[in-house]
Design an enzyme around this catalytic site. Structure first.
Site, PDB file in Angstrom:
ATOM      1  N   ASP A  47      -9.722   2.675   2.492  1.00 15.57           N
ATOM      2  CA  ASP A  47      -9.721   2.047   3.818  1.00 15.57           C
ATOM      3  C   ASP A  47     -10.343   2.978   4.859  1.00 15.57           C
ATOM      4  OD1 ASP A  47      -8.577  -0.407   3.231  1.00 15.57           O
ATOM      5  OD2 ASP A  47      -6.524   0.319   3.477  1.00 15.57           O
ATOM      6  N   LYS A  62       0.798  -1.234   0.000  1.00 11.44           N
ATOM      7  CA  LYS A  62       0.000   0.000   0.000  1.00 11.44           C
ATOM      8  C   LYS A  62       0.831   1.286   0.000  1.00 11.44           C
ATOM      9  CE  LYS A  62      -4.041  -2.003   2.213  1.00 11.44           C
ATOM     10  NZ  LYS A  62      -5.034  -1.919   3.292  1.00 11.44           N
TER      11      LYS A  62
HETATM   12  P1  NAP Z   1       1.561  -2.328   9.625  1.00  6.40           P
HETATM   13  O1  NAP Z   1       1.696  -1.068   8.839  1.00  6.40           O
HETATM   14  O2  NAP Z   1       2.595  -3.374   9.523  1.00  6.40           O
HETATM   15  O3  NAP Z   1       1.420  -1.892  11.193  1.00  6.40           O
HETATM   16  C1  NAP Z   1       1.436  -2.858  12.201  1.00  6.40           C
HETATM   17  C2  NAP Z   1       1.162  -2.213  13.567  1.00  6.40           C
HETATM   18  O4  NAP Z   1       1.081  -3.276  14.537  1.00  6.40           O
HETATM   19  C3  NAP Z   1       2.270  -1.261  14.057  1.00  6.40           C
HETATM   20  O5  NAP Z   1       1.672  -0.207  14.781  1.00  6.40           O
HETATM   21  C4  NAP Z   1       3.098  -2.158  15.008  1.00  6.40           C
HETATM   22  O6  NAP Z   1       3.726  -1.448  16.055  1.00  6.40           O
HETATM   23  C5  NAP Z   1       1.997  -3.002  15.614  1.00  6.40           C
HETATM   24  N1  NAP Z   1       2.522  -4.265  16.138  1.00  6.40           N
HETATM   25  C6  NAP Z   1       3.005  -5.321  15.416  1.00  6.40           C
HETATM   26  N2  NAP Z   1       3.396  -6.310  16.262  1.00  6.40           N
HETATM   27  C7  NAP Z   1       3.159  -5.857  17.529  1.00  6.40           C
HETATM   28  C8  NAP Z   1       3.338  -6.427  18.821  1.00  6.40           C
HETATM   29  N3  NAP Z   1       3.839  -7.651  18.974  1.00  6.40           N
HETATM   30  N4  NAP Z   1       2.956  -5.702  19.882  1.00  6.40           N
HETATM   31  C9  NAP Z   1       2.439  -4.465  19.748  1.00  6.40           C
HETATM   32  N5  NAP Z   1       2.243  -3.862  18.537  1.00  6.40           N
HETATM   33  C10 NAP Z   1       2.598  -4.551  17.455  1.00  6.40           C
HETATM   34  O7  NAP Z   1       0.196  -3.071   9.292  1.00  6.40           O
HETATM   35  P2  NAP Z   1      -1.173  -2.413   8.728  1.00  6.40           P
HETATM   36  O8  NAP Z   1      -1.161  -2.409   7.261  1.00  6.40           O
HETATM   37  O9  NAP Z   1      -1.415  -1.133   9.461  1.00  6.40           O
HETATM   38  O10 NAP Z   1      -2.237  -3.534   9.197  1.00  6.40           O
HETATM   39  C11 NAP Z   1      -2.502  -3.729  10.565  1.00  6.40           C
HETATM   40  C12 NAP Z   1      -3.654  -4.719  10.757  1.00  6.40           C
HETATM   41  O11 NAP Z   1      -4.858  -4.180  10.208  1.00  6.40           O
HETATM   42  C13 NAP Z   1      -3.419  -6.056  10.045  1.00  6.40           C
HETATM   43  O12 NAP Z   1      -3.821  -7.094  10.923  1.00  6.40           O
HETATM   44  C14 NAP Z   1      -4.335  -5.996   8.844  1.00  6.40           C
HETATM   45  O13 NAP Z   1      -4.782  -7.280   8.469  1.00  6.40           O
HETATM   46  C15 NAP Z   1      -5.480  -5.140   9.370  1.00  6.40           C
HETATM   47  N6  NAP Z   1      -6.198  -4.416   8.276  1.00  6.40           N
HETATM   48  C16 NAP Z   1      -7.510  -4.696   8.096  1.00  6.40           C
HETATM   49  C17 NAP Z   1      -8.215  -4.037   7.106  1.00  6.40           C
HETATM   50  C18 NAP Z   1      -9.681  -4.341   6.910  1.00  6.40           C
HETATM   51  O14 NAP Z   1     -10.249  -3.933   5.882  1.00  6.40           O
HETATM   52  N7  NAP Z   1     -10.331  -5.026   7.822  1.00  6.40           N
HETATM   53  C19 NAP Z   1      -7.585  -3.089   6.283  1.00  6.40           C
HETATM   54  C20 NAP Z   1      -6.233  -2.824   6.508  1.00  6.40           C
HETATM   55  C21 NAP Z   1      -5.540  -3.500   7.501  1.00  6.40           C
HETATM   56  P3  NAP Z   1       5.208  -0.825  15.877  1.00  6.40           P
HETATM   57  O15 NAP Z   1       5.017   0.481  15.153  1.00  6.40           O
HETATM   58  O16 NAP Z   1       5.702  -0.661  17.259  1.00  6.40           O
HETATM   59  O17 NAP Z   1       6.005  -1.811  15.047  1.00  6.40           O
END
Ligand code: NAP
Length: 281
Positions: free
Chosen positions: A108, A72
């Protein structure tokens, strides 16, 4: 559904890995219901192939392309134009080919707002966003546009502060700070709970009587949502965000609005098929 012919349009989503994607089911169901002569596929594109995949899509004239994890943010340099909302959020989940120009948008944020507004209006609500990645950026933008007061909490506090500076909002802090914060709506955009049965926050810190949303849609319900339900909170899972963002993509691409229920049913059917496949394997 119309038979495939020389005029059938090809559309799709690029992501990696692709095997779990429910987008083809939702988009094809919408095309069928709207009588659109198109097919939607999931393309597994590894990060190293992103540039050639985008160039290939343009060359083939794919008019509609969705973008999912992990592309993205990285896709932006390969587009001819990015609209104002996607630029501000810093992520693109929708590409439209217009007059041979690839234009990036982000649906989104609308998906998240629609998912929450099924339960509550957002104006003047105190919203706490957990996470500071791509989904958090879309959530914060959508919530602020809808008149909510936003706090951002993240494992890496510096990233939460950066988001506040770039997008707006009232406070940034660590996940543990939830214990000290007044909150009407708690929104999890971290990936915690996706692959393990754990929650990003302690159950005792979930505000009593709040609405709790988890962007994760599988497993269902996540540990966070189970904890929230045990505390009598209203829980909403990420299905409605995925449905909402797909609905807005279809509206952007075709000017037509499919039924939300048709997309939701296709989402459920795809989920059942995926779990049957896993059991068979
Ligand atoms: P991303 O950019 O990789 O961000 C991941 C986030 O999770 C960061 O804030 C990270 O914190 C945190 N994190 C990861 N491991 C962690 C841990 N062990 N403890 C605490 N925090 C942790 O991912 P994203 O694209 O934002 O997606 C995030 C989630 O949203 C995913 O599960 C995705 O499937 C979901 N999502 C759903 C939709 C929907 O339509 N339903 C759309 C988009 C995304 P740090 O900054 O500290 O690394």
């Amino acid at each position: 559904m119309k038979k495939i012919s020389p005029t059938t349009q090809l559309c799709g989503v690029i992501l990696h890995p692709a095997g779990h994607s429910r987008s083809p089911a939702m988009h094809n169901a919408a095309f069928k219901s709207l009588g659109i002569d198109a097919r939607f596929l999931a393309f597994d594109v590894i990060p190293e192939q992103l540039a050639s995949a985008i160039a290939g899509c343009k060359a083939l004239g794919l008019r509609q392309l969705a973008v999912s994890i992990p592309h993205k943010q990285n896709v932006i340099p390969y587009l001819d134009e990015v609209d104002q909302v996607a630029s501000k959020i810093g992520a693109v989940n929708t590409i439209t080919l217009r007059e041979n120009r690839l234009v990036g948008s982000n649906t989104d944020c609308i998906g998240l707002v629609r998912a929450l507004e099924r339960t509550t209006p957002l104006k003047d609500k105190r919203a706490v966003v957990l996470g500071a990645g791509g989904a958090a950026r879309a959530a914060i933008f959508g919530l602020l546009q809808s008149g909510a007061h936003v706090t951002v909490l993240n494992r890496t506090v510096g990233k939460a502060r950066t988001l506040l500076t770039e997008l707006g909002g009232e406070r940034a802090g660590a996940l543990e700070d939830l214990a000290k914060i007044e909150c009407d709506i708690l929104i999890n955009t971290t990936s915690v709970g996706l692959s393990e049965d754990i929650s990003p926050v302690m159950s005792k810190n979930i505000p009593e009587g709040s609405i709790v949303f988890d962007a994760i849609y599988s497993p269902e319900p996540t540990r966070l949502l189970r904890d929230a339900e045990e505390k009598g909170c209203v829980s909403i899972n990420g299905k409605w965000m995925l449905v909402g963002q797909a609905l807005e993509q279809i509206r952007l691409w075709t000017g037509l609005c499919p039924s939300e229920q048709i997309l939701a049913d296709a989402f459920d059917t795809a989920g059942n098929t995926l779990s049957q496949t896993k059991k068979t394997i």
